[in-house]
Design a protein around this motif. Structure first.
Motif, short mmCIF file in Angstrom:
data_model
loop_
_atom_site.label_atom_id
_atom_site.label_comp_id
_atom_site.label_asym_id
_atom_site.label_seq_id
_atom_site.Cartn_x
_atom_site.Cartn_y
_atom_site.Cartn_z
N ALA A 244 -50.61 4.15 -20.36
CA ALA A 244 -49.79 5.24 -19.83
C ALA A 244 -48.49 5.38 -20.61
O ALA A 244 -48.01 6.50 -20.84
N GLU A 245 -47.93 4.25 -21.03
CA GLU A 245 -46.65 4.28 -21.74
C GLU A 245 -46.81 4.63 -23.22
O GLU A 245 -45.84 5.04 -23.87
N ASN A 246 -48.02 4.47 -23.75
CA ASN A 246 -48.27 4.71 -25.17
C ASN A 246 -49.54 5.56 -25.34
O ASN A 246 -50.55 5.08 -25.87
N PRO A 247 -49.50 6.82 -24.89
CA PRO A 247 -50.73 7.63 -24.88
C PRO A 247 -51.30 7.92 -26.26
O PRO A 247 -52.49 8.25 -26.37
N GLN A 248 -50.48 7.80 -27.29
CA GLN A 248 -50.98 8.08 -28.64
C GLN A 248 -51.53 6.83 -29.34
O GLN A 248 -52.07 6.92 -30.43
N ARG A 249 -51.36 5.69 -28.72
CA ARG A 249 -51.81 4.45 -29.35
C ARG A 249 -53.34 4.38 -29.30
O ARG A 249 -53.95 4.64 -28.25
N PHE A 250 -53.94 4.00 -30.41
CA PHE A 250 -55.40 3.91 -30.47
C PHE A 250 -55.91 2.59 -31.02
O PHE A 250 -57.11 2.29 -30.92
N ASP A 251 -55.04 1.80 -31.62
CA ASP A 251 -55.46 0.52 -32.18
C ASP A 251 -55.73 -0.47 -31.05
O ASP A 251 -54.82 -0.83 -30.29
N ARG A 252 -56.95 -0.90 -30.93
CA ARG A 252 -57.32 -1.75 -29.79
C ARG A 252 -56.57 -3.08 -29.79
O ARG A 252 -56.29 -3.63 -28.72
N ILE A 253 -56.27 -3.61 -30.97
CA ILE A 253 -55.54 -4.87 -31.01
C ILE A 253 -54.14 -4.69 -30.44
O ILE A 253 -53.66 -5.50 -29.65
N GLN A 254 -53.47 -3.61 -30.83
CA GLN A 254 -52.14 -3.34 -30.28
C GLN A 254 -52.20 -3.13 -28.77
O GLN A 254 -51.33 -3.60 -28.03
#
Length: 277
Positions: A244-254
């Protein structure tokens, strides 16, 4: 290296008023969190690979992962197979480096449960591995009903199988999302009287309140509590928050890395409570 057997970590609990957490692992992130939590609490921990985990990740991978974490840990770590279905599964776990196996023959007739458990115990002990068994049947919240452990069967079961720990059914249930389970204390006392030097195990520990867990660890021979659901809930909450806080994040490790700290803290609270801290 701090890889330990179940007997190693449970035997002291019979006399020191503590218990050890058997924490259900589903992946790398929660396994790392559990070891960090144990180190923070200064207590041993049991990493458990149950049927759901094994259906997702092969046993050789889990064995290598558990042993790798144990080798770098500052506290004893048990690599434990949870709810092994057969001699073949238990033997494979032993071959993959697990230091403890649970054979679950609880749905079988008593004589068959004894016979198969004794056979697996002999294999495990020959390899220097501990074994947990189940007598009675611990059911599932909203699913199969529990069948309480019969205290009259405990002494014979323990003697004939040679097990290192016994999972019992005394009001506990798997998959409870709230700590509302009530333990049948007279039944538990009778079980303990029948086998006073045998460490007892309560599956479905998420259904028991922290205060009740602490009481049982302090006052009974329950030396191991299996905890899965409440830590999965902590993982899920952390995962939803980071997405929810990082909707653009896609890297599964992150993404998954963000779950480690919250799950570590939730597991540390569980572990410390069982140690009276």
């Amino acid at each position: 290296m701090t890889l330990a057997t179940l007997r190693d970590v449970l035997t002291p609990c019979l006399t020191d008023g503590t218990a050890v957490a058997g924490l259900v692992v589903l992946g790398w992130e929660d396994a790392v969190a559990y070891v960090r939590a144990a180190e923070a609490a200064g207590q041993p921990v049991i990493l458990q690979a149950g049927p759901g985990c094994r259906a997702h990740t092969p046993l050789p991978v889990l064995g290598a992962m558990f042993r790798t974490l144990a080798e770098g840990a500052a506290v004893p770590v048990v690599a434990h197979l949870d709810h092994g279905e057969s001699l073949e599964v238990c033997r494979q776990a032993i071959d993959c480096g697990f230091t403890s196996v649970m054979y679950d023959g609880s749905a079988l007739p008593l004589a068959q449960n004894i016979a198969l458990t004794a056979e697996i115990a002999a294999v495990a002990h020959a390899a220097g591995v501990s074994i947990e068994a189940e007598l009675g049947y611990v059911g599932y919240h909203g699913g199969a009903a529990s069948h309480g452990t019969d205290p009259a069967e405990v002494a014979g079961f323990a003697t004939e199988t040679g097990i290192d720990a016994l999972a019992v059914s005394v009001g506990n249930s798997h998959l409870m999302t709230t700590p509302g389970a009530e333990v049948d204390m007279p039944r538990l006392a009778a079980i303990q009287l029948a086998a006073p030097t045998l460490p007892l195990v309560l599956h479905g520990g998420s259904g028991l309140s922290p205060a009740l867990r602490r009481q049982l660890a302090r006052d009974t021979t329950v030396c191991k509590f299996n905890i899965g659901t409440e830590l999965r809930m902590a993982f899920g909450a952390a995962l939803r928050q980071t997405l929810a806080e990082n909707p653009q994040r896609f890297d599964r490790i992150q993404i998954l890395r963000e779950t480690i700290a919250p799950v570590t803290e939730a597991a540390r609270t569980v572990i410390a409570n069982l140690a009276g801290r």
